[in-house]
Design an enzyme around this catalytic site. Structure first.
Site, PDB file in Angstrom:
ATOM      1  N   LYS A  14      35.353  18.454   0.981  1.00 13.86           N
ATOM      2  CA  LYS A  14      35.744  19.651   1.818  1.00 13.86           C
ATOM      3  C   LYS A  14      37.365  20.014   1.840  1.00 13.86           C
ATOM      4  CE  LYS A  14      34.149  18.029   5.835  1.00 13.86           C
ATOM      5  NZ  LYS A  14      33.915  16.610   5.420  1.00 13.86           N
ATOM      6  N   ARG A  89      30.824  19.685  14.134  1.00 12.86           N
ATOM      7  CA  ARG A  89      30.378  18.333  13.608  1.00 12.86           C
ATOM      8  C   ARG A  89      29.267  18.099  14.569  1.00 12.86           C
ATOM      9  NH1 ARG A  89      34.945  16.043  11.120  1.00 12.86           N
ATOM     10  NH2 ARG A  89      34.842  14.256   9.778  1.00 12.86           N
ATOM     11  N   ARG A 128      40.002   7.050  -2.229  1.00 11.34           N
ATOM     12  CA  ARG A 128      41.047   8.056  -1.898  1.00 11.34           C
ATOM     13  C   ARG A 128      42.239   7.232  -1.364  1.00 11.34           C
ATOM     14  NH1 ARG A 128      38.658  12.388   1.923  1.00 11.34           N
ATOM     15  NH2 ARG A 128      38.393  10.996   3.740  1.00 11.34           N
ATOM     16  N   ARG A 162      43.555   5.711   3.962  1.00 17.11           N
ATOM     17  CA  ARG A 162      43.501   5.960   5.451  1.00 17.11           C
ATOM     18  C   ARG A 162      42.675   4.755   6.207  1.00 17.11           C
ATOM     19  NH1 ARG A 162      40.485  11.583   5.823  1.00 17.11           N
ATOM     20  NH2 ARG A 162      38.914  10.652   7.519  1.00 17.11           N
ATOM     21  N   ARG A 173      30.536   6.181   9.540  1.00 20.47           N
ATOM     22  CA  ARG A 173      30.911   7.671   9.302  1.00 20.47           C
ATOM     23  C   ARG A 173      29.670   8.340   8.618  1.00 20.47           C
ATOM     24  NH1 ARG A 173      36.038   7.729   6.396  1.00 20.47           N
ATOM     25  NH2 ARG A 173      36.251  10.008   6.568  1.00 20.47           N
TER      26      ARG A 173
HETATM   27  P1  AMP Z   1      37.858  13.864   8.432  1.00 20.10           P
HETATM   28  O1  AMP Z   1      39.040  13.866   8.202  1.00 20.10           O
HETATM   29  O2  AMP Z   1      36.990  15.266   8.705  1.00 20.10           O
HETATM   30  O3  AMP Z   1      37.070  12.941   7.945  1.00 20.10           O
HETATM   31  O4  AMP Z   1      37.666  13.205  10.164  1.00 20.10           O
HETATM   32  C1  AMP Z   1      38.256  11.879  10.350  1.00 20.10           C
HETATM   33  C2  AMP Z   1      37.950  11.328  11.815  1.00 20.10           C
HETATM   34  O5  AMP Z   1      38.318  12.319  12.991  1.00 20.10           O
HETATM   35  C3  AMP Z   1      36.460  11.465  12.089  1.00 20.10           C
HETATM   36  O6  AMP Z   1      35.683  10.417  11.487  1.00 20.10           O
HETATM   37  C4  AMP Z   1      36.289  11.534  13.482  1.00 20.10           C
HETATM   38  O7  AMP Z   1      36.456  10.541  14.282  1.00 20.10           O
HETATM   39  C5  AMP Z   1      37.298  12.564  13.765  1.00 20.10           C
HETATM   40  N1  AMP Z   1      36.985  14.212  13.856  1.00 20.10           N
HETATM   41  C6  AMP Z   1      37.526  14.953  12.864  1.00 20.10           C
HETATM   42  N2  AMP Z   1      36.819  16.027  13.267  1.00 20.10           N
HETATM   43  C7  AMP Z   1      35.896  15.845  14.146  1.00 20.10           C
HETATM   44  C8  AMP Z   1      35.226  16.894  15.007  1.00 20.10           C
HETATM   45  N3  AMP Z   1      34.994  18.007  14.647  1.00 20.10           N
HETATM   46  N4  AMP Z   1      34.275  16.188  15.925  1.00 20.10           N
HETATM   47  C9  AMP Z   1      34.663  14.966  16.356  1.00 20.10           C
HETATM   48  N5  AMP Z   1      35.343  14.075  15.476  1.00 20.10           N
HETATM   49  C10 AMP Z   1      36.120  14.504  14.550  1.00 20.10           C
END
Ligand code: AMP
Length: 214
Positions: A14, A89, A128, A162, A173
């Site tokens: 994404k 989400r 990554r 990360r 996740r």
């Molecule tokens: P991402 O970079 O999108 O993979 O997000 C990393 C982490 O941020 C996720 O595993 C969640 O802990 C948190 N996170 C990001 N976006 C959301 C969202 N829309 N709702 C809840 N947690 C989020």
């Protein structure tokens, strides 16, 4: 105001896709994950709260996320065009996004679901690496910097993994994603705005989305 959503598991691409196509489609890329990581880096109270969830691979509470996005939309221009990545989400987030957009006479136009098989996701995510200085994203399998350990964009040698990109957190996740997203997919499918995209090949994914929006 106009909004589209990129929906897909961690590692479905994404973020990369959004960065690559944002100019072509003229949408601003909004990643809630990036916003949260920025809050952590800034040491804000919000960042401190979010960090506890993110480190375990759990979702940050809906209210926290919704407030971040609402603030962004409320402070943005009425003509803004948002491409959300990693948001919504949960079903509750999707409902609240609809409410906020409808208060501006707008709604989500399309939701692109980036579909990738789970073993491919695991390989991608565990490989990554990110530049701490400028945020450029690399992959030890597919996209190494030209000089090992040195960022192509800013020359920094601080390239890291990360904390939530390890196999253990990742499995959590992916489970969280599957549980939460089934409902979302259903919601957007019923609204007839869901567009499924085969996302195994990044370039083809980008071409498909750009063509759809043209
Ligand atoms: P991402 O970079 O999108 O993979 O997000 C990393 C982490 O941020 C996720 O595993 C969640 O802990 C948190 N996170 C990001 N976006 C959301 C969202 N829309 N709702 C809840 N947690 C989020």
């Amino acid at each position: 105001m106009d909004a589209i959503v990129l929906l897909g598991a961690p590692g479905s691409g994404k973020g990369t896709v959004a960065e690559d196509i944002r100019n072509a489609v003229n949408y601003q890329h909004v990643s809630t994950g990036d916003l949260l990581r920025a809050a952590i880096k800034a040491g804000s109270a919000l960042g401190e709260e979010a960090k506890r969830y993110m480190e375990r691979g759990e979702l940050v509470p809906d209210e926290v996320i919704i407030n971040i996005v609402k603030e962004l939309i409320d402070s943005g221009s009425r003509d803004a065009r948002y491409m959300f990545d990693g948001f919504p989400r949960t079903f509750a987030q999707a409902e609240r996004l609809d409410e906020v957009l409808s208060s501006y006479g707008s709604s989500v136009k399309y939701v692109f679901l980036l579909e990738v098989a789970r073993p491919v996701l695991v390989r991608r995510i565990c490989g990554r690496r990110i530049c701490r200085q400028c945020g450029a994203v690399y992959n030890i399998h597919t996209k190494r910097p030209s000089v090992d350990g040195v960022c192509d964009h800013c020359g920094s040698k601080d390239i890291y993994q990360r904390a939530d990109d390890t196999e253990e957190t990742l499995n959590n996740r992916l489970d969280v994603y599957e549980r939460q997203t089934a409902e979302l997919i259903d919601y957007y499918d019923r609204k007839k705005i869901l567009v499924r995209v085969d996302a195994e090949d990044r370039l083809k994914t980008e071409q498909a989305i750009v063509a759809y929006l043209a």
